[in-house]
Design a protein around this motif. Structure first.
Motif, short mmCIF file in Angstrom:
data_model
loop_
_atom_site.label_atom_id
_atom_site.label_comp_id
_atom_site.label_asym_id
_atom_site.label_seq_id
_atom_site.Cartn_x
_atom_site.Cartn_y
_atom_site.Cartn_z
N THR A 93 0.89 -1.05 -0.09
CA THR A 93 0.26 0.15 0.05
C THR A 93 0.88 1.12 -0.09
O THR A 93 1.60 1.59 0.90
CB THR A 93 -1.05 0.06 1.41
N MET A 94 0.76 2.13 -1.01
CA MET A 94 1.52 3.33 -1.30
C MET A 94 1.07 4.02 -2.20
O MET A 94 0.39 3.48 -3.28
CB MET A 94 2.99 3.01 -1.40
N GLU A 95 1.28 5.32 -2.13
CA GLU A 95 0.68 6.10 -3.36
C GLU A 95 2.03 7.30 -3.78
O GLU A 95 3.01 7.31 -3.08
CB GLU A 95 -0.13 7.42 -2.72
N PRO A 96 2.00 7.45 -5.04
CA PRO A 96 1.27 6.92 -6.28
C PRO A 96 1.38 5.70 -6.57
O PRO A 96 2.57 5.13 -6.45
CB PRO A 96 1.22 8.33 -7.16
N ALA A 97 0.39 5.07 -7.43
CA ALA A 97 0.64 4.00 -8.06
C ALA A 97 1.27 4.28 -9.35
O ALA A 97 1.34 5.34 -9.80
CB ALA A 97 -0.70 2.99 -8.14
N GLY A 98 1.64 3.25 -10.15
CA GLY A 98 2.23 3.37 -11.36
C GLY A 98 3.58 3.81 -11.50
O GLY A 98 4.07 5.18 -12.18
N PHE A 99 4.64 3.20 -10.89
CA PHE A 99 6.02 3.80 -10.78
C PHE A 99 6.78 3.25 -12.17
O PHE A 99 6.22 2.28 -12.81
CB PHE A 99 6.48 2.90 -9.72
N ASP A 100 7.52 4.11 -12.49
CA ASP A 100 8.27 3.88 -13.97
C ASP A 100 9.40 2.73 -13.49
O ASP A 100 10.07 2.23 -14.40
CB ASP A 100 8.94 5.19 -14.11
N LEU A 101 9.74 2.66 -12.39
CA LEU A 101 10.92 1.71 -11.93
C LEU A 101 10.73 1.26 -10.63
O LEU A 101 10.51 1.91 -9.56
CB LEU A 101 12.22 2.54 -11.87
N VAL A 102 10.98 -0.21 -10.49
CA VAL A 102 11.08 -0.87 -8.96
C VAL A 102 12.42 -1.10 -8.89
O VAL A 102 12.90 -1.99 -9.87
CB VAL A 102 10.05 -1.84 -8.63
N LEU A 103 13.33 -0.92 -7.86
CA LEU A 103 14.64 -1.11 -7.86
C LEU A 103 14.90 -1.98 -6.68
O LEU A 103 14.39 -1.40 -5.58
CB LEU A 103 15.46 0.14 -7.73
N CYS A 104 15.48 -3.15 -6.72
CA CYS A 104 15.84 -3.98 -5.44
C CYS A 104 17.26 -4.55 -5.63
O CYS A 104 17.47 -5.26 -6.28
CB CYS A 104 14.60 -5.19 -5.55
N ILE A 105 18.10 -3.89 -4.62
CA ILE A 105 19.38 -4.18 -4.74
C ILE A 105 19.91 -5.13 -3.43
O ILE A 105 19.64 -4.81 -2.18
CB ILE A 105 20.11 -2.95 -4.77
N ASN A 106 20.56 -6.21 -3.69
CA ASN A 106 21.13 -7.11 -2.70
C ASN A 106 20.22 -7.42 -1.64
O ASN A 106 19.99 -7.45 -0.60
CB ASN A 106 22.24 -6.50 -2.00
N MET A 107 18.79 -7.91 -2.11
CA MET A 107 17.58 -8.46 -0.97
C MET A 107 17.44 -9.74 -1.33
O MET A 107 17.54 -10.58 -0.17
CB MET A 107 16.53 -7.75 -1.34
N LEU A 108 17.51 -10.57 -2.32
CA LEU A 108 16.84 -11.75 -2.51
C LEU A 108 17.60 -12.83 -1.87
O LEU A 108 17.15 -13.92 -1.33
CB LEU A 108 16.70 -12.02 -4.10
#
Length: 201
Positions: A93-108
């Motif tokens: 849950t966050m605003e706004p929706a519709g991001f151009d980029l989701v970035l995930c570094i060194n988490m998995l």
């Protein structure tokens, strides 16, 4: 005021990651960073991509302090207030929706395996039609002999927490496809890491 935590590895890899980001995404947009950690990455990217707005997130409350202090010290008005986000608690849950980029570094590799599927499903919902999910970190690949350093790192992770460990690209790709994402690019990075670019199928 206590100094924010500092990550030597984030300091090293923020330069090559920024270079790749600038080549992959438009000149402006709205980015969601998952697992922002010390905030070194998001603040560095915000400084060098000033026409982007950055939404950092972290599951740990203490890390939110690191991000906010570092952004304030740098005077960055394009870094939004950090949000507490548990990737596995869906829907996000966050605003706004519709991001151009989701970035995930060194988490998995330092999260339970279920976090991978949750990341993919959450990103599919958070991204706009042309948006990208970019993940960075160490991976194993089918048909490629693992480097001893990555094997040792994987073993140390699993000793610390059996639910952690370096993931295979194929397994991550299966989770991505199930969530409606496809692998658009695989990019070799320094120190035996990969940058993987995912787009909506």
């Amino acid at each position: 005021m206590a100094q924010p935590d500092f990550s030597p590895s984030a300091e090293r890899n923020k330069h090559p990651i920024l270079e790749r980001l600038q080549a992959l995404v438009p000149a402006q947009g709205h980015a969601l960073e998952i697992a922002s950690g010390t905030g070194q990455h998001v603040c560095w990217f915000a400084q060098h991509m000033p026409d982007w707005t950055w939404q950092p997130t972290e599951v740990h409350r203490g890390a939110l302090y690191n991000i906010e202090v570092r952004a304030a010290e740098a005077g960055l008005d394009n870094v939004l207030e950090a949000l507490q986000l548990d990737v596995c608690r869906e829907p996000w849950t966050m605003e706004p929706a519709g991001f151009d980029l989701v970035l995930c570094i060194n988490m998995l590799h330092i999260a339970p395996w279920e976090a991978c599927g949750a990341l993919m499903r959450g990103s599919t919902k958070a991204l706009n039609a042309q948006g990208l999910l970019i993940t960075y970190g160490p991976y194993f690949e089918d048909g490629v002999v693992p480097l001893p350093s990555n094997q040792e790192f994987d073993q140390s992770l699993r000793t610390h927490d059996p639910s952690w460990g370096i993931r295979t690209v194929a397994a991550v790709q299966d989770e991505a496809q199930a969530a409606g994402l496809r692998l658009q690019a695989r990019i070799d990075m320094p120190a035996n890491n990969l940058l993987l670019v995912w787009a909506k199928a």
